[in-house]
Design an enzyme around this catalytic site. Sequence first.
Site, mmCIF file in Angstrom:
data_model
loop_
_atom_site.group_PDB
_atom_site.id
_atom_site.type_symbol
_atom_site.label_atom_id
_atom_site.label_comp_id
_atom_site.label_asym_id
_atom_site.label_seq_id
_atom_site.Cartn_x
_atom_site.Cartn_y
_atom_site.Cartn_z
ATOM 1 N N LYS A 56 44.696 44.694 31.015
ATOM 2 C CA LYS A 56 43.369 44.095 30.901
ATOM 3 C C LYS A 56 42.312 45.147 31.153
ATOM 4 O O LYS A 56 42.336 45.831 32.160
ATOM 5 C CB LYS A 56 43.234 42.967 31.925
ATOM 6 C CG LYS A 56 41.888 42.298 31.933
ATOM 7 C CD LYS A 56 41.909 40.979 32.687
ATOM 8 C CE LYS A 56 41.949 41.156 34.183
ATOM 9 N NZ LYS A 56 41.886 39.861 34.885
ATOM 10 N N ARG A 107 38.608 45.304 31.950
ATOM 11 C CA ARG A 107 37.476 44.439 32.275
ATOM 12 C C ARG A 107 36.196 45.184 31.950
ATOM 13 O O ARG A 107 35.864 46.186 32.586
ATOM 14 C CB ARG A 107 37.526 44.014 33.749
ATOM 15 C CG ARG A 107 36.544 42.910 34.067
ATOM 16 C CD ARG A 107 36.748 42.315 35.453
ATOM 17 N NE ARG A 107 37.706 41.226 35.527
ATOM 18 C CZ ARG A 107 37.473 39.986 35.112
ATOM 19 N NH1 ARG A 107 36.315 39.679 34.557
ATOM 20 N NH2 ARG A 107 38.389 39.063 35.229
ATOM 21 N N THR A 146 40.228 35.791 31.016
ATOM 22 C CA THR A 146 41.472 36.565 31.023
ATOM 23 C C THR A 146 42.548 35.813 30.246
ATOM 24 O O THR A 146 43.239 36.386 29.396
ATOM 25 C CB THR A 146 41.922 36.804 32.487
ATOM 26 O OG1 THR A 146 40.856 37.468 33.165
ATOM 27 C CG2 THR A 146 43.183 37.634 32.559
HETATM 28 C C1 R5P Z 1 42.136 39.089 38.539
HETATM 29 O O1 R5P Z 1 42.563 40.157 38.872
HETATM 30 C C2 R5P Z 1 42.882 37.792 38.655
HETATM 31 O O2 R5P Z 1 44.273 37.982 38.785
HETATM 32 C C3 R5P Z 1 42.587 36.889 37.480
HETATM 33 O O3 R5P Z 1 43.127 37.453 36.306
HETATM 34 C C4 R5P Z 1 41.100 36.712 37.308
HETATM 35 O O4 R5P Z 1 40.521 36.380 38.529
HETATM 36 C C5 R5P Z 1 40.801 35.654 36.290
HETATM 37 O O5 R5P Z 1 39.422 35.536 36.151
HETATM 38 P P1 R5P Z 1 38.774 34.942 34.837
HETATM 39 O O6 R5P Z 1 39.422 33.591 34.600
HETATM 40 O O7 R5P Z 1 37.320 34.825 35.176
HETATM 41 O O8 R5P Z 1 39.020 35.889 33.725
#
Ligand code: R5P
Length: 298
Positions: free
Chosen positions: A195, A197, A230
């Site tokens: 991922k 970000r 995500t």
């Molecule tokens: C991040 O490192 C967590 O493991 C989740 O992937 C994250 O918090 C998901 O956040 P969102 O739904 O806002 O993408």
Amino acid sequence: MIITSCGNSEGIAKKLASELKLKYSPLTIASFPDGDIYLKFNTELKGQKVVIVQSFFPHPDMSLFDVVFAAKTAKDLGAKKVILVAPYLGYMRQDKRFHSGECISSRVMADLLNGSVDKLITFDPHLHRYKSLKDIFTIPTVRLTANPLIAEFIKKQFPAKYFKNEVIIGPDWESYQWANDIAKAVGVKATVLEKKRLSSWHVQERMINPVPIRGRDVIIVDDIISTGRTIAEAAKKAKKMGARSVMAIGVHGILIEDALAKMHKAGVGKLVTTNCIEQPSNKIDVTPLLLQELKKER
Ligand code: R5P
């Protein structure tokens, strides 16, 4: 032993009390006209172990504040031990100073709990840069995982004729640990996406160790589903690679903004969460694992 809750996680609190044949005594929490917190226990606490069951969502700030006030009050009223059961422990994602001047919220949260509760029991805390809860907590902590419950759910969900057609995807490296555990327990393959970000609101996904996805039932597992971005990015990737169906499973379903619509639009056919945070998508009950822990305290 007395079970109480500050408002979140009442379902789990009541279930624990009934299974352990204990009194469930909810707290009265209100505000004075100026906004100051008003908190009152409604049962005798002298010499008792008090279990506060409280997830940190909704209202993470007030949840933390309520727990600190409740725990300190319980001690003041003579409780011999205060145990916090926080199925979802908030503030764990800010585990470093990403930009100069920022508060490392996880440390502040832990300091507040270290100074008010005697023991913490939680599920799948977001441990990324911390190796263990011991990195920030001085009180005894119990780190439970919903992985076995998720694996059981997946096994029941897929009819025998499709069984072993599933692929478990972790949407980032952090989630690979549990994607892999769950895949092993189910007896299927796991893979992980990388991922990137771009901001708190934007993420991009790339599959690192490719496994065949075409015609497969993909299950994306993550610890937290917050804005749903995500999961949505991972679902788009899986669909593009020919997945027959996409299901998302989250331990902690925060589900803010338009998370549901976003994931649905990206191809997520079914969303399942544990009841660590109370949501309509809860299908996996974590209470049995908490019961085992609390029985040790009796
Ligand atoms: C991040 O490192 C967590 O493991 C989740 O992937 C994250 O918090 C998901 O956040 P969102 O739904 O806002 O993408």
